[in-house]
Write a protein that holds these residues in place. Structure first.
Motif, PDB file in Angstrom:
ATOM      1  N   ARG A 277      11.639   6.615 -15.929  1.00  0.00           N
ATOM      2  CA  ARG A 277      11.880   6.545 -14.486  1.00  0.00           C
ATOM      3  C   ARG A 277      10.700   5.895 -13.758  1.00  0.00           C
ATOM      4  NH1 ARG A 277      13.807  11.691 -15.356  1.00  0.00           N
ATOM      5  NH2 ARG A 277      11.985  12.660 -14.403  1.00  0.00           N
ATOM      6  N   LEU A 278       9.494   6.216 -14.202  1.00  0.00           N
ATOM      7  CA  LEU A 278       8.303   5.594 -13.602  1.00  0.00           C
ATOM      8  C   LEU A 278       8.349   4.074 -13.770  1.00  0.00           C
ATOM      9  CD1 LEU A 278       5.261   7.878 -14.512  1.00  0.00           C
ATOM     10  CD2 LEU A 278       5.935   7.132 -12.244  1.00  0.00           C
ATOM     11  N   GLU A 279       8.671   3.636 -14.966  1.00  0.00           N
ATOM     12  CA  GLU A 279       8.741   2.195 -15.237  1.00  0.00           C
ATOM     13  C   GLU A 279       9.861   1.553 -14.417  1.00  0.00           C
ATOM     14  OE1 GLU A 279       7.919  -1.562 -16.573  1.00  0.00           O
ATOM     15  OE2 GLU A 279       6.677   0.237 -16.599  1.00  0.00           O
ATOM     16  N   GLU A 280      11.001   2.213 -14.335  1.00  0.00           N
ATOM     17  CA  GLU A 280      12.106   1.684 -13.533  1.00  0.00           C
ATOM     18  C   GLU A 280      11.719   1.610 -12.059  1.00  0.00           C
ATOM     19  OE1 GLU A 280      15.281   4.362 -14.515  1.00  0.00           O
ATOM     20  OE2 GLU A 280      15.765   3.304 -16.381  1.00  0.00           O
ATOM     21  N   ASN A 281      11.028   2.621 -11.567  1.00  0.00           N
ATOM     22  CA  ASN A 281      10.562   2.616 -10.172  1.00  0.00           C
ATOM     23  C   ASN A 281       9.568   1.482  -9.931  1.00  0.00           C
ATOM     24  OD1 ASN A 281      12.120   4.762  -9.382  1.00  0.00           O
ATOM     25  ND2 ASN A 281      10.497   6.284  -9.498  1.00  0.00           N
ATOM     26  N   ARG A 282       8.686   1.249 -10.898  1.00  0.00           N
ATOM     27  CA  ARG A 282       7.713   0.164 -10.768  1.00  0.00           C
ATOM     28  C   ARG A 282       8.436  -1.183 -10.676  1.00  0.00           C
ATOM     29  NH1 ARG A 282       5.740  -3.660 -13.479  1.00  0.00           N
ATOM     30  NH2 ARG A 282       6.743  -3.080 -15.424  1.00  0.00           N
ATOM     31  N   GLN A 283       9.401  -1.393 -11.573  1.00  0.00           N
ATOM     32  CA  GLN A 283      10.147  -2.652 -11.568  1.00  0.00           C
ATOM     33  C   GLN A 283      10.953  -2.817 -10.277  1.00  0.00           C
ATOM     34  OE1 GLN A 283      12.429  -2.593 -15.186  1.00  0.00           O
ATOM     35  NE2 GLN A 283      10.653  -2.998 -16.484  1.00  0.00           N
ATOM     36  N   LYS A 284      11.550  -1.734  -9.827  1.00  0.00           N
ATOM     37  CA  LYS A 284      12.322  -1.762  -8.581  1.00  0.00           C
ATOM     38  C   LYS A 284      11.408  -2.093  -7.402  1.00  0.00           C
ATOM     39  CE  LYS A 284      15.231   1.220  -5.724  1.00  0.00           C
ATOM     40  NZ  LYS A 284      15.757   2.578  -5.546  1.00  0.00           N
TER      41      LYS A 284
ATOM     42  N   GLU B 226       0.825  -1.213   0.000  1.00  0.00           N
ATOM     43  CA  GLU B 226       0.000   0.000   0.000  1.00  0.00           C
ATOM     44  C   GLU B 226       0.858   1.262   0.000  1.00  0.00           C
ATOM     45  OE1 GLU B 226      -2.515  -0.644   3.376  1.00  0.00           O
ATOM     46  OE2 GLU B 226      -3.691  -2.189   2.350  1.00  0.00           O
ATOM     47  N   ASP B 227       1.943   1.271   0.771  1.00  0.00           N
ATOM     48  CA  ASP B 227       2.841   2.423   0.801  1.00  0.00           C
ATOM     49  C   ASP B 227       3.469   2.664  -0.574  1.00  0.00           C
ATOM     50  OD1 ASP B 227       2.264   2.715   3.479  1.00  0.00           O
ATOM     51  OD2 ASP B 227       4.172   1.864   4.186  1.00  0.00           O
ATOM     52  N   LEU B 228       3.932   1.576  -1.193  1.00  0.00           N
ATOM     53  CA  LEU B 228       4.549   1.711  -2.519  1.00  0.00           C
ATOM     54  C   LEU B 228       3.522   2.133  -3.566  1.00  0.00           C
ATOM     55  CD1 LEU B 228       7.025  -1.302  -2.506  1.00  0.00           C
ATOM     56  CD2 LEU B 228       7.618   1.123  -2.573  1.00  0.00           C
ATOM     57  N   GLN B 229       2.308   1.614  -3.451  1.00  0.00           N
ATOM     58  CA  GLN B 229       1.258   2.010  -4.393  1.00  0.00           C
ATOM     59  C   GLN B 229       0.938   3.491  -4.250  1.00  0.00           C
ATOM     60  OE1 GLN B 229      -1.863  -0.804  -3.463  1.00  0.00           O
ATOM     61  NE2 GLN B 229      -1.313  -2.114  -5.202  1.00  0.00           N
ATOM     62  N   ALA B 230       0.886   3.988  -3.033  1.00  0.00           N
ATOM     63  CA  ALA B 230       0.606   5.410  -2.808  1.00  0.00           C
ATOM     64  C   ALA B 230       1.723   6.269  -3.390  1.00  0.00           C
ATOM     65  CB  ALA B 230       0.443   5.693  -1.320  1.00  0.00           C
ATOM     66  N   GLU B 231       2.949   5.852  -3.165  1.00  0.00           N
ATOM     67  CA  GLU B 231       4.098   6.583  -3.710  1.00  0.00           C
ATOM     68  C   GLU B 231       4.064   6.578  -5.240  1.00  0.00           C
ATOM     69  OE1 GLU B 231       8.871   5.791  -3.847  1.00  0.00           O
ATOM     70  OE2 GLU B 231       7.870   5.447  -1.925  1.00  0.00           O
ATOM     71  N   PHE B 232       3.774   5.412  -5.804  1.00  0.00           N
ATOM     72  CA  PHE B 232       3.718   5.301  -7.263  1.00  0.00           C
ATOM     73  C   PHE B 232       2.564   6.124  -7.823  1.00  0.00           C
ATOM     74  CE2 PHE B 232       2.673   3.240 -11.312  1.00  0.00           C
ATOM     75  CZ  PHE B 232       3.914   3.297 -11.927  1.00  0.00           C
ATOM     76  N   ALA B 233       1.426   6.142  -7.148  1.00  0.00           N
ATOM     77  CA  ALA B 233       0.271   6.918  -7.599  1.00  0.00           C
ATOM     78  C   ALA B 233       0.600   8.407  -7.624  1.00  0.00           C
ATOM     79  CB  ALA B 233      -0.936   6.659  -6.710  1.00  0.00           C
TER      80      ALA B 233
END
Length: 170
Positions: free
Chosen positions: A99-106, A54-61
């Motif tokens: 960068r968004l895609e790299e962050n998602r993969q990371k 949930e934390d990562l999803q919020a950050e990604f959102a």
């Protein structure tokens, strides 16, 4: 030459078959998926992992929204921009998308590693209990019915009650 080979093969089959017949083979099975569902600590590990998701999803959102805002802003002003500024903004947007895609993969890799770290002690405890039950009760092989590793299980004992007892579970 062929007769000699056939005699050797027949001798091996005969003596090998006798050796197998003399050894008492005891088979057991357990559904590891069912065991993992009742293992102590699993629920807290799942809850901790869910919080991280949930934390990562919020950050990604937040990052995704920022990207979309910049894209919408660019699209609204695109026709008013010079060629050089338009190309610069497009390159910036492309870099941001990368960068968004790299962050998602990371984040996915981070979650996989975290899940493994949280569940490893639980899995290790279950494996140890299964091994101890196998040794204490003289099992030759124990199959995992939870992953479809059993194709035929006649004369196989379900060791779940023994493993539960070993782990102190009801």
């Amino acid at each position: 030459m062929k007769k000699g080979l056939i005699v050797v093969v027949l001798a091996l089959l005969t003596f090998g078959g006798n050796a197998m017949a003399q050894k008492n083979i005891k088979l057991g099975h357990i559904n590891s998926n069912d065991l993992m569902q009742i293992m102590p600590g699993r629920d807290s590990a799942q809850a901790a992992l869910q919080k991280e998701v949930e934390d990562l999803q919020a950050e990604f959102a937040t990052l995704q929204k920022e990207y979309e805002t910049k894209v919408n802003d660019y699209m609204a002003k695109r026709d008013q921009l010079s060629e050089l500024i338009r190309k610069t903004k497009e390159n910036d947007l492309q870099a941001m998308a990368t960068r968004l895609e790299e962050n998602r993969q990371k984040a996915e890799k981070q979650l996989e590693e975290r899940q493994e770290a949280l569940l490893k002690p639980i899995v290790d405890r279950a494996k140890k209990a299964i091994e101890e039950v196998g040794k204490e009760n003289g099992y030759t092989y124990i199959f995992d019915a939870g992953v479809g590793a059993v194709l035929y299980s006649q004369d196989s004992d379900d060791i779940m009650p023994l493993v539960k007892k070993k782990l102190g579970l009801k």
